[in-house]
Design an enzyme around this catalytic site. Sequence first.
Site, PDB file in Angstrom:
ATOM      1  N   ASN A   1      -0.873   3.981   1.053  1.00  0.00           N
ATOM      2  CA  ASN A   1      -1.696   4.735   1.984  1.00  0.00           C
ATOM      3  C   ASN A   1      -1.003   4.760   3.345  1.00  0.00           C
ATOM      4  O   ASN A   1      -0.906   3.739   4.028  1.00  0.00           O
ATOM      5  CB  ASN A   1      -3.084   4.079   2.080  1.00  0.00           C
ATOM      6  CG  ASN A   1      -4.054   4.856   2.950  1.00  0.00           C
ATOM      7  OD1 ASN A   1      -3.718   5.275   4.057  1.00  0.00           O
ATOM      8  ND2 ASN A   1      -5.266   5.030   2.464  1.00  0.00           N
TER       9      ASN A   1
ATOM     10  N   ARG B   1      -9.376  -4.484   9.984  1.00  0.00           N
ATOM     11  CA  ARG B   1      -7.964  -4.701   9.660  1.00  0.00           C
ATOM     12  C   ARG B   1      -7.266  -5.465  10.778  1.00  0.00           C
ATOM     13  O   ARG B   1      -6.453  -6.361  10.518  1.00  0.00           O
ATOM     14  CB  ARG B   1      -7.289  -3.356   9.397  1.00  0.00           C
ATOM     15  CG  ARG B   1      -5.889  -3.464   8.801  1.00  0.00           C
ATOM     16  CD  ARG B   1      -5.434  -2.142   8.199  1.00  0.00           C
ATOM     17  NE  ARG B   1      -6.264  -1.774   7.060  1.00  0.00           N
ATOM     18  CZ  ARG B   1      -7.120  -0.747   7.049  1.00  0.00           C
ATOM     19  NH1 ARG B   1      -7.282   0.007   8.123  1.00  0.00           N
ATOM     20  NH2 ARG B   1      -7.837  -0.494   5.970  1.00  0.00           N
TER      21      ARG B   1
ATOM     22  N   ASP C   1      -6.601  -4.797   1.069  1.00  0.00           N
ATOM     23  CA  ASP C   1      -7.647  -4.129   0.297  1.00  0.00           C
ATOM     24  C   ASP C   1      -8.875  -4.122   1.188  1.00  0.00           C
ATOM     25  O   ASP C   1      -9.267  -5.166   1.719  1.00  0.00           O
ATOM     26  CB  ASP C   1      -7.943  -4.844  -1.025  1.00  0.00           C
ATOM     27  CG  ASP C   1      -8.716  -3.915  -1.967  1.00  0.00           C
ATOM     28  OD1 ASP C   1      -8.164  -2.867  -2.336  1.00  0.00           O
ATOM     29  OD2 ASP C   1      -9.875  -4.224  -2.318  1.00  0.00           O
TER      30      ASP C   1
ATOM     31  N   GLU D   1      -3.276  -0.863 -10.837  1.00  0.00           N
ATOM     32  CA  GLU D   1      -4.710  -0.700 -11.041  1.00  0.00           C
ATOM     33  C   GLU D   1      -5.499  -1.726 -10.227  1.00  0.00           C
ATOM     34  O   GLU D   1      -5.276  -2.928 -10.354  1.00  0.00           O
ATOM     35  CB  GLU D   1      -5.057  -0.844 -12.520  1.00  0.00           C
ATOM     36  CG  GLU D   1      -6.517  -0.551 -12.834  1.00  0.00           C
ATOM     37  CD  GLU D   1      -6.838  -0.655 -14.309  1.00  0.00           C
ATOM     38  OE1 GLU D   1      -7.991  -0.358 -14.679  1.00  0.00           O
ATOM     39  OE2 GLU D   1      -5.946  -1.038 -15.093  1.00  0.00           O
TER      40      GLU D   1
ATOM     41  N   SER E   1       0.818  -1.204   0.000  1.00  0.00           N
ATOM     42  CA  SER E   1       0.000   0.000   0.000  1.00  0.00           C
ATOM     43  C   SER E   1       0.858   1.263   0.000  1.00  0.00           C
ATOM     44  O   SER E   1       1.976   1.274   0.531  1.00  0.00           O
ATOM     45  CB  SER E   1      -0.908   0.009   1.229  1.00  0.00           C
ATOM     46  OG  SER E   1      -1.639   1.210   1.299  1.00  0.00           O
TER      47      SER E   1
END
Length: 212
Positions: free
Chosen positions: A10, A193, A71, A42, A8
């Site tokens: 993020n 998570r 995800d 993507e 990630s």
Amino acid sequence: MKTIVAASQNKDKIREIEEITAQFGMKVISRSEAGVPDVEIEEDGDTFEENSYKKAYQVMKMCKAITIADDSGLEVDCLDGAPGVYSARFSEMELRDAIYAGDDGVDKANNRKLIDLIKDFDREKRTGRFVSVITMVYPDGRKLVARGVVEGHVELEERGEGGFGYDPLFTPLGYDKTFGQFSPEEKNKISHRGNALRKLKELLDREDIEAF
């Protein structure tokens, strides 16, 4: 302590993953720290599992190290499960303006869009869940997949300054405050998570795979 690479980009997700995996003796480094090129992957899968694996696999191929990917998203029942896998890019038109305000602007745009779509539903109909799918991929092709879920209600106004994304709108079942009002430690104990990462630890123990 085993070092693995987070697929990630993020920062909030990486921070949450590190806060949890540190308890298991796992050190997580970012893609940039691992020397992975800043290329966009993507997320075109139809499920959280597909997107999680794709991100982990592609980053692993570039860094040749154990890679972990998350995800995640919010499924709202009165919207037939939307935004789901499109959670991060739920409001594409608004994102064009919000992108200039940074990540917080994107989160606000998505939250505004969600509120607008559910505002005519009674609270009892505004049920949903946060879902997180964590995939760990090894250079030899092995993979482990763990799914975590937390059920709750979606509110019509943001509450709290903590967390990120849809956290200020989501009240988990059994609580009277949103994830935006939780401390990081409180959230990690029950979050989607956190649940996924704890399941991943169980898988690692069960398979006797040395990762920590």
